[in-house]
Each structure stands twice: as structure tokens, then as C-alpha cells.
Design an enzyme around this catalytic site. Sequence first.
Site, mmCIF file in Angstrom:
data_model
loop_
_atom_site.group_PDB
_atom_site.id
_atom_site.type_symbol
_atom_site.label_atom_id
_atom_site.label_comp_id
_atom_site.label_asym_id
_atom_site.label_seq_id
_atom_site.Cartn_x
_atom_site.Cartn_y
_atom_site.Cartn_z
ATOM 1 N N ARG A 219 -1.771 -111.679 57.166
ATOM 2 C CA ARG A 219 -2.207 -110.726 56.563
ATOM 3 C C ARG A 219 -0.955 -110.426 54.895
ATOM 4 O O ARG A 219 -1.789 -110.052 54.078
ATOM 5 C CB ARG A 219 -3.445 -110.397 56.857
ATOM 6 C CG ARG A 219 -2.811 -108.938 57.427
ATOM 7 C CD ARG A 219 -3.547 -108.473 57.742
ATOM 8 N NE ARG A 219 -3.402 -107.137 58.603
ATOM 9 C CZ ARG A 219 -4.409 -105.442 59.148
ATOM 10 N NH1 ARG A 219 -5.669 -105.509 58.641
ATOM 11 N NH2 ARG A 219 -4.120 -104.744 59.230
ATOM 12 N N GLU A 357 -8.676 -103.631 55.794
ATOM 13 C CA GLU A 357 -8.613 -103.438 54.095
ATOM 14 C C GLU A 357 -8.293 -104.271 53.228
ATOM 15 O O GLU A 357 -7.414 -105.266 52.972
ATOM 16 C CB GLU A 357 -7.341 -102.145 53.840
ATOM 17 C CG GLU A 357 -7.439 -101.362 52.818
ATOM 18 C CD GLU A 357 -5.924 -100.458 52.701
ATOM 19 O OE1 GLU A 357 -5.138 -100.967 51.281
ATOM 20 O OE2 GLU A 357 -5.475 -100.283 53.635
ATOM 21 N N SER A 360 -6.987 -99.469 47.616
ATOM 22 C CA SER A 360 -7.441 -99.043 47.718
ATOM 23 C C SER A 360 -7.330 -98.276 46.343
ATOM 24 O O SER A 360 -7.276 -98.521 45.134
ATOM 25 C CB SER A 360 -5.528 -98.435 47.909
ATOM 26 O OG SER A 360 -4.864 -97.413 48.988
#
Length: 434
Positions: A219, A357, A360
Site C-alpha cells: 500500500r 487511511e 489526512s
Amino acid sequence: MRDRTYTADAKPGETVTVAGWVHETRDLGGIAFLILRDTTGKIQVKFEKDEMDDDLVETGLGVHRESVIAVTGDVAEEPRAPTGVEITPESLDVIAEADAQLPLDPSGKVDAELSTRLDNRTLDLRKEEVKAIFEIRAEVLNAVRNKFRELTATEINTPKIVATGTEGGTELFPITYFGKEAFMNQSPQLFKQLMVGSGLERVFEIGPIFRAEEHNTPRHLNEATSIDFESAFIDHTEAMDVCEAVVKAAYEAVEENCQEQLEALDLADEFEAPEGDFPRLTYEEAIQRINATGKLDEQLVWGDDLPTEGEKALGEDVGEHYFITDWPSEIKPFYIKDNDDDETLSTGFDMMHPTMELVSGGQREHRYDNLITGFEQQGLDPDAFEYYTKMFKYGMPPHAGFGLGGERLIMTMLGLGNIREAVLFPRDRQRLSP
């Protein structure tokens, strides 16, 4: 070719010229078939050996797989053909002959390792399911742009060669720039903040970012596509609203416009755009829920970053896209504004897919003195960022925004096993070519 007809547009009763690649040939004795493939699909070319010129038959059946050819002939209905029609050729021209031995099988009948596929990406993209990923990627980026424009954001393009890193000297690729040291930019963060202080106020960018991370995982990439947004006169909660709207718009566009591609990936029956509001958990709630799963060897405490195992455990618990808010100030970058009511908390947020995730973001510190203090607290020299900090002396409005990983969005949307499958030519620790 001006007179070329795509295979999907060839209709019974027409005389057409189609051009593409030899997908396969089948010789059944007195009759033989060649399957020609172009970007719209495949079409069957029929050779009745006793009724055709020998040279035409020999050329058609002797050409190697993946050679580029053009075929002119009459189209007739044929229910047994792959697309319900077939062409009886009048002529067949070999435009570019392929080698007999191919490094991988574009028909997909024989699997290839990911490294082999990436070494031969042009051939790899001739496979329907691989091509589908990048057609979906294009749809996602188009939908994201349209949503940002709908939200009155102006598209910008910021420098990718910079004098300083966005977050200091770590994870930077140094380059020589006319005898000076420079770096490949980690993020458009500082530049997009400068733009919200200009007359543009609300901006977005879709472009490459570069991080010299040592990670070599399914990833992580060293060159990635970042989808960035920044707006004046909004706070972190409003930035989360925009983030959620953009992600939903991407899913909805794929659901509406990419059914053929989803079918190629065997996802048509299960693909659904997210509905409802994404849950918003505080950092404290997140670590409590992770600890409650009992899946970590050690309990998380306040101030810990979330390990991969913790993200996975929380994602399984939540089961949908969600936000983590109110992170500790000490673990967020210098440009993230602290909470007005509690300086130990930041206005930073992350948006998560259940598996990783994606985003951000946060509200940015717009007050000059507080910004300089933030630099010093993180051991950074404010003078090295003067091009950025000085603009905060000239009237910088409150602002917020986020960065969304483009490849991670595609990877999680399509359930890909490796982020490199969402990149045409990935750049990681081992791969600099092609």
C-alpha cells in the site's frame, strides 16, 4: 485510419474495416476463426477455406497473437460468435507483426506475476480487467474534478521541485538544480495554503507527490497521486464535509458510468456507493475501540500513532468509511491548528477506509506567531520556509483542507491486492523502469 470502424459499432449488412490486435485464432479444418480485439471489444473474423483466396487464409491464420492487423469485409449476424456478429474478410493487412513468444498472455488464460506484468505494462493493459482499472481511475478523477468545480474550487498546479520539504528534511528525494540542492515535493500543502490567502480562496490540485519512504508494502509508493483541497474561511468540520462529498461523488460516478468495467472485474453485483454520513470518531474513542477488540499485543495509550494492525481492527469494527478527529497536537504537523478550547488537541483529522487511511487533513494555523512557534516546537527552522511564513504577515484567513491518496482510493474502491495495480508505471524502492 479514417475509414476504421470500431468492433462495437460493426452492424450486420455493413462493409467495414476494423483494426486491432489478434486475440486468438482457431482452426477447425474447413473453417477457421480469428478474433480481433480493439478498445471497444472483440469481433470474429471467419475464414471459409474452400471459398477464399489461399493467400488471404494463410495470412490470417499464420499471423501471431497480438499482431496488429486491419480487416475489411462484410458483417453478418452470427449468434454463436462472441458478440453476435462476424466478418467475412475481403482483405487482411498485417500492420505490425508480434513476436511468437510473448512475455505474458494478454488473453489472461495464463497468469503472470505482478512483477512480470509491471515489466510489460503495455501488454498487461491489453487484458480487459486491467484496462478496466484505469478506465475506472479516469472516471474517478473526472468525478473528483467535477465535484470540486461544483464546490467553486479553482484547479491549480504547484511546483514539484522545491527548495525545502513540506515537513522538513525527512523522506525527501534530493536533486541537483543548476548546482543547488533541491527536492522533489512531498506535498502541495504549503503552496495550496498560500493560494487560499490569494484572490482564489478555494483551490484543488490533482498531481504527483514524492516521498522517499523505506516502506516496501502493498500500500506504499514513492511517487503517488495526491488529490488536494484547501479553502479559506472554513474549519476542519467543513473540510470533512467536502472530503466526504468528493469520495461519494467518485463512487457514484463509477456506479453510474462504469458498469461494463465493474463486470470485467467481477464487481458489478457487489459495488455500491456509500450512503449516509461517515461516522466521526475522536482519537480517544478510536484507541478505546481498538483496545476493546483485543487484537493488539499491547494496549494503545494517549499519544500513540495508530499501527497498521490497529487501523485494521478498528476498520473491521466500524465497517465503513469513517473519520478520526481530535488527534493529539504533538503528533500532527506544524501547520495544523490546535483546538481553541484545548491546546493538547489538534483540529487534524484522518479519513479511513475500513482497510487503511485515505485522507489526512485539518484546519491550518493562520496566525503568524503561532505558526512560527509550531515550527520551533517540531525542530524546524522557520527561516528555511520564509517564502511561506512571510505571507502570513499580510492577512491570511482561517482555512482548512485535506490530501486524499488517489491510488489508495482506487485500491480500496476496487479491492485491489496491491496499490501498484492502480498505477500505470509504479515507482517504488525496486522499480524505476519502465
